[in-house]
Design a protein around this motif. Structure first.
Motif, PDB file in Angstrom:
ATOM      1  N   UNK A 206      34.423  43.018  42.876  1.00  0.00           N
ATOM      2  CA  UNK A 206      34.484  42.557  41.627  1.00  0.00           C
ATOM      3  C   UNK A 206      33.638  41.270  41.228  1.00  0.00           C
ATOM      4  N   UNK A 211      30.230  44.023  35.551  1.00  0.00           N
ATOM      5  CA  UNK A 211      31.653  44.444  35.665  1.00  0.00           C
ATOM      6  C   UNK A 211      32.294  45.965  36.557  1.00  0.00           C
ATOM      7  N   UNK A 212      33.023  46.123  37.057  1.00  0.00           N
ATOM      8  CA  UNK A 212      33.409  47.837  37.397  1.00  0.00           C
ATOM      9  C   UNK A 212      34.769  47.827  37.435  1.00  0.00           C
ATOM     10  N   UNK A 213      35.492  49.094  36.939  1.00  0.00           N
ATOM     11  CA  UNK A 213      36.648  49.495  38.018  1.00  0.00           C
ATOM     12  C   UNK A 213      36.815  49.591  38.722  1.00  0.00           C
TER      13      UNK A 213
ATOM     14  N   UNK B  44      38.228  37.918  36.041  1.00  0.00           N
ATOM     15  CA  UNK B  44      38.947  39.608  36.794  1.00  0.00           C
ATOM     16  C   UNK B  44      40.321  39.665  36.060  1.00  0.00           C
ATOM     17  N   UNK B  66      35.998  44.175  31.480  1.00  0.00           N
ATOM     18  CA  UNK B  66      35.491  43.057  32.484  1.00  0.00           C
ATOM     19  C   UNK B  66      35.557  43.373  34.160  1.00  0.00           C
ATOM     20  N   UNK B  67      36.171  43.010  35.232  1.00  0.00           N
ATOM     21  CA  UNK B  67      36.314  43.313  36.151  1.00  0.00           C
ATOM     22  C   UNK B  67      37.351  43.646  36.447  1.00  0.00           C
ATOM     23  N   UNK B  68      37.464  44.681  36.737  1.00  0.00           N
ATOM     24  CA  UNK B  68      39.095  45.426  36.545  1.00  0.00           C
ATOM     25  C   UNK B  68      39.024  46.378  37.576  1.00  0.00           C
ATOM     26  N   UNK B 104      36.563  31.433  37.050  1.00  0.00           N
ATOM     27  CA  UNK B 104      37.225  32.317  36.710  1.00  0.00           C
ATOM     28  C   UNK B 104      38.771  32.901  36.809  1.00  0.00           C
TER      29      UNK B 104
END
Lengths: 398, 324
Positions: A206, A211-213, B44, B66-68, B104
């Motif tokens: 993360x 951004x990654x899922x 995050x 977004x980082x998820x 963050x």
């Protein structure tokens, strides 16, 4: 230095100094979290220690931390591991190289705090690497090697380092430790595999910059492939465990192997098992050898992935084998070790006679006498050329 | 907070992208977009299992810019704890990409099932430990993702698939768990309720909760067209009615010197000042199919009176707390 198994873990983890430790106390694992808390309180580590409200949250916090790029560690036993169950599969499915100590203890019910392997054996198909230790030295070494195995780019899977509650966790032994600098150099920095995110190739972590899922819903069109990838990665760990141990042995002088044969070269009867009972079994093998009995022993150290080839090699020409294990697999032909070993040998031309023994449930002591009797039983079976397919018990009151 | 004007917010790209598979008229999407509009920078997100998660993350697609991370149903707050601890550790050690950001923010989204029921323990633990994160409860008052089963958040008499209105039982016979009071009792630094009918209020409260250090909690009421049984275009209207009838007042709570300071937000404040503007709960109930049995075949006056009395009482208690 003199350390019990739990202290050896805490000391190793202090030297590794992971980013995040999230844990919940459970007997016989408590000394690990207590000792580690002391290290935190005294500034000997700068890990973030999250004293969570349950084991489910302990492993969940580790998943969150590990996905954020942190080295994450937790420890548990028995019912605590059972409470983590759901997250075991999520941690391995999300390919997070978390390190967890499992201080083996009997699962409730009825309640019992002593050692057997019913807890971690139930998790043998959860996609985690499983290593079982025989003594505190092995416990210490394994908690260092574990990080390199789990984080290897070809593996990227969580790892359970298992050792017997009380028998190892609470028993003081002499443990040779390595210098902090050696540990630091050996462990190195965590590495990350590359994945293709929606903004292009990036590391699997993360990161607001790219951004990654993670933990997406994965249905009929991909789930199957992802599970097979996971299976292949776990198989890959066999090679990685061996190469990592070889490298570690340069510093420690200790190399355990996936399985360890003891006096197997000319053994006519042998036991195969895991954990602390292997120490007692070695003692018994030595005794039997003085009486001219060709007894041998195979200790399985890496249980997942299952070391089929190494096991077959270790068995060699031995014709009569007893599998001793501290788990009952209710309603089946024998314990998990028995079933795995028998199925591994099905395609093997030399088919030794295999007898399944269950011992030590709920902490019942397995004495040298018990094991001598077990070997004698095997000799009788061998001499009469018998096949025994019913499960046998060691130390069970009539 | 000029950047939080509607004009400026409209320019900010959506971090929950179009194309997600939520139902038409889904209020969750509206609230989540607004919450993400209010983020101040690197963020995050962690998400419980539920409608929002399944509809936005079908591999290999994603609606999240977004980082998820989604892990499980009941562990959103625990996952957030781990993320927050990782951020702290990395910053302390000046290692890895997370250490390169000054700040963050960690956001956790969960539904009412994941908050009132199965995720309650993890949430309580994370608040008690004081992690710096914002938890957004998307309360559509039942397990909608699995097909509208009752949860601890389902209101008295609502008909769900596991509390169906039948010939002898009129829907759920238990009252909604007082989650606000329970969360506020943890002594967390900030708590607020959200309603998509007042988008700027949503954005401002979200920004406030993100800026405050420590655990903060946002309780959003999110009408569900499928579960509450109303036409999709009525979402905002029904959402607004929840505030106008005082069944879901808008307010916020800060802790100052160890005391919870309650403050009504303007839509509820104006009702407090002009009590005659408070609308009867019937207006809210009759707009939704889940309460049909209270009106048909004939009006259940007894139950309706009971509901109105309960709404009145809870509103009065809140007014007391807000100093009215």
């Amino acid at each position: 230095m003199g350390l019990n198994g739990d202290e050896a873990v805490a000391y190793a983890i202090k030297q590794v100094n992971p980013d995040v430790v999230a844990a919940y106390p459970i007997t016989p694992q408590t000394i690990i979290v207590e000792k580690f808390s002391e290290y935190v309180a005294n500034g000997l580590v700068d890990s973030e220690f999250v004293a969570v409200e349950s084991e489910h949250s302990a492993l969940s916090a580790c998943v969150g931390a590990s996905a954020s790029g942190a080295r994450a560690y937790t420890a548990t036993a028995a019912n605590g591991l059972a409470l983590m169950w759901e997250i075991l599969y999520i941690a391995s499915g999300m390919r997070q190289p978390i390190v967890m100590s499992v201080v083996n203890r009997a699962l409730s019910g009825p309640l019992n705090i002593h050692n057997d392997h019913s807890d971690s054996m139930g998790a043998r198909d959860s996609g985690w690497i499983q290593i079982y230790c025989e003594n505190s030295q092995e416990v210490y070494d394994s908690h260092i090697i574990a990080w390199r195995i789990a984080e290897d780019l070809n593996v990227q899977l969580p790892i359970m380092v298992c050792f017997d509650g009380f028998t190892i966790s609470h028993t003081m032994e002499n443990v040779y430790t390595l210098n902090d600098d050696i540990i630091k150099a050996f462990i190195g920095k965590r590495t990350f595999p590359k994945v293709s995110g929606h903004l292009g190739e990036t590391e699997l972590r993360l990161n607001p910059s790219c951004p990654i899922t993670m933990g997406a819903m994965d249905l009929q069109d991909y789930y199957f492939e992802h599970k097979v990838q996971q299976h292949e990665a776990l198989q890959m760990a066999l090679k990685v465990i061996t190469s990592t141990e070889n490298e570690f042995s340069k510093y420690s002088g200790r190399n355990y192997g996936l399985v360890q044969g003891y006096k197997m070269e000319d053994a006519e009867v042998a036991l195969i098992g895991i954990g602390s009972a292997m120490g007692t079994s070695k003692y018994v093998v030595n005794q039997l050898r003085t009486q001219g009995i060709k007894a041998g022993l195979i200790k399985i150290r890496t249980y997942r992935p299952f070391p089929k080839e190494a096991l077959i090699e270790a068995i060699g020409d031995c014709s009569t084998i007893g599998i001793i294990e501290k788990t009952l697999s209710f309603g089946t032909t024998g314990g998990p070790l028995y079933q795995d070993i028998k199925s591994a040998l099905y395609d093997y031309n030399k088919k030794p006679t295999i007898v399944g023994f269950v011992h030590g449930l709920g902490g019942r002591d397995t004495s040298p006498e018990n094991l001598i009797q077990t070997y004698q039983k095997l000799i009788k079976i061998k001499d009469k050329n018998e096949r025994i397919s019913t499960l046998q018990y060691i130390g069970l009151r009539e | 907070m000029s950047e939080l004007s509607l004009k400026e917010l409209a320019k900010k790209p959506d971090l929950l992208c179009p194309g997600a598979r939520l139902c038409a008229g889904c209020d969750e999407a509206i609230i989540v977009r607004l919450v993400l509009k209010a983020t101040r920078g690197p963020t995050i997100v962690t998400n419980a299992t539920g409608c929002l998660e399944v509809a936005t993350s079908s591999f290999p697609y994603t609606a999240w810019d977004v980082p998820w991370i989604h892990s499980a149903f009941e562990n959103t707050a625990a996952t957030a704890s781990g993320i927050e601890a990782a951020i702290k550790a990395m910053k302390k050690r000046k290692e890895g990409p997370l250490s390169t950001f000054e700040k963050i923010d960690v956001l956790a989204f969960a539904g009412d099932g994941g908050t009132y029921d199965i995720g309650f323990q993890a949430l309580s633990g994370a608040i008690e430990r004081g992690h710096d994160f914002t938890y957004v409860l998307l309360d559509n008052e039942a397990y909608m993702n699995t097909g509208i089963q009752r949860s601890g958040a389902t209101p008295f008499t609502a008909s769900t698939t596991t509390s169906p209105a039948g010939k002898v039982i009129s829907g759920k016979m238990e009252t909604k768990k007082p989650i606000d009071e329970i969360i506020i009792a943890h002594g967390l630094p900030y708590f607020a309720t959200l309603n998509a009918a007042w988008p700027l209020d949503v954005v401002k409260k979200t920004r406030k909760s993100i800026e405050i250090e420590g655990p903060t909690f946002l309780h959003a009421i999110v009408p569900c067209s499928r579960g509450w049984r109303y036409p999709a275009e009525k979402t905002i209207e029904i959402s607004r009615l929840a505030v106008q009838t005082c069944v879901f007042p808008l307010y916020e709570v800060n802790y100052q010197n160890g005391r919870p300071i309650y403050k009504l937000s303007s839509p509820s404040l104006s009702i407090a000042k002009r009590p005659e503007s408070k609308r009867p709960i019937e207006d809210y109930l009759k707009s939704q199919g889940r309460f049909n049995h209270l009106f048909r075949p004939e009006k259940n006056v007894k139950l309706l009176e009971q509901i109105q009395e309960s709404v009145n009482l809870k509103w009065e208690i809140l007014l007391d707390k807000c100093g009215f």
